[in-house]
Design an enzyme around this catalytic site. Structure first.
Site, short mmCIF file in Angstrom:
data_model
loop_
_atom_site.label_atom_id
_atom_site.label_comp_id
_atom_site.label_asym_id
_atom_site.label_seq_id
_atom_site.Cartn_x
_atom_site.Cartn_y
_atom_site.Cartn_z
N LYS A 44 -2.15 1.27 -6.01
CA LYS A 44 -2.31 0.08 -3.77
C LYS A 44 -1.17 0.45 -3.02
CE LYS A 44 -4.60 -2.41 -4.21
NZ LYS A 44 -6.09 -1.58 -4.20
N HIS A 99 -1.59 8.42 -10.80
CA HIS A 99 -0.52 7.44 -10.88
C HIS A 99 0.40 7.68 -11.57
CE1 HIS A 99 -3.29 5.55 -8.01
NE2 HIS A 99 -3.94 4.61 -9.60
N SER A 129 -1.02 -6.55 -2.95
CA SER A 129 -2.29 -5.58 -2.96
C SER A 129 -2.69 -5.93 -5.27
CB SER A 129 -2.59 -4.33 -2.62
OG SER A 129 -3.47 -3.50 -2.39
#
Length: 285
Positions: A44, A99, A129
């Protein structure tokens, strides 16, 4: 089932689409190529926006690729099962996403000239988020109250671990010629200059018209309307589409609409403690 996690080297990962075997393979056996370009973020933090920008730069601003191929096939996530399958068949030069924190990233990166683009975002905006995102996707468990999620975020009790560890780990590569970092806030404030800088890092010089085309076709509105980029094609087993879309607001400072004064101060206390040794300042400091 899907909301439960497993642990790999002290870090939580979703059971859906992830496995110990794949994470171990990616860390120890995945071969990074010199012409790979990695789009790396903590979740995010602008991953899909950067993915779109990189896809468009590759095509000189021509939007036909981003409008005809799903974004997770244009730039697969190497650490999950379907993403790794795509990455291993991907003809060079590969555009890849991850990630993963630096310590779990493929070890072969150390011997390669692959380019790393690392995007950071104000952690309070990341928190908000990620909180909304966790309610939408079946990968993550229900986040509970914002108060309890705040504590999970600050302690790193989430998939991919701590934001603080992720940022300090990757920013440890700052200064290396194959590492480029940029903030979500810079992308928002001056997308043209940001795209030019990314192009320069990639060694791909675009004309001003092409830069303008990249900026226009990677805008929030363009992405929201592009079914290859807005995750509307994600199967129902992954996402509760009836509760909203992946591209929610795409703005800076939305945390002010969600965090109380007490929550914000609690965040600031931990932030100062965890970031003091980094010796860097960010747009949100």
């Amino acid at each position: 089932m899907a909301h439960k996690y497993f642990i790999y080297k002290g870090m939580q990962f979703p059971r859906l689409d992830y496995s110990l075997e794949v994470l171990s393979y990616v860390e120890n056996e995945f071969q990074v190529r010199d012409d790979d370009v990695f789009n790396i973020t903590y979740p995010k933090s602008g991953t899909n926006w950067m993915l779109e920008i990189l896809s468009l730069i590759r095509c000189g601003g021509d939007p036909s690729w981003v409008r005809s191929v799903l974004n997770w096939e244009r730039a697969p996530w190497v650490e999950n099962v379907p993403g790794l399958e795509v990455a291993l068949k991907y003809p060079p030069p590969r555009l890849l996403c991850s990630h993963l924190p630096v310590q779990l990233f493929p070890k072969s990166l150390q011997r390669s000239k692959a380019k790393i683009i690392y995007t950071l975002r104000c952690p309070k905006d990341v928190l908000v988020s990620l909180y909304h995102f966790s309610k939408l996707v079946h990968l993550f468990r229900d986040p509970g109250s914002l108060d309890s999620f705040l504590e999970d975020f600050l302690s790193g009790n989430l998939p991919y671990g701590s934001w603080f560890d992720h940022v300090t780990g990757w920013m440890g590569l700052k200064g290396k010629e194959n590492f480029f970092s940029i903030t979500y806030e810079e992308l928002q404030q001056d997308p043209w200059d940001s795209v030019r800088r990314i192009c320069h890092f990639l060694g791909k010089e675009l004309s001003e018209e092409q830069v303008a085309a990249v900026v226009e076709n990677a805008s929030f509105q363009s992405m929201k309307g592009n079914k290859m980029s807005n995750f509307s094609q994600l199967r129902d087993e992954y996402m509760k589409h009836q509760h909203g879309g992946l591209l929610r607001k795409g703005i800076c400072g939305d945390w002010r609409n969600h965090l109380s004064e007490a929550q914000s101060q609690r965040f600031d206390t931990v932030y100062r403690e965890r970031m003091q040794g980094l010796g860097m300042t960010f747009p949100w400091d």
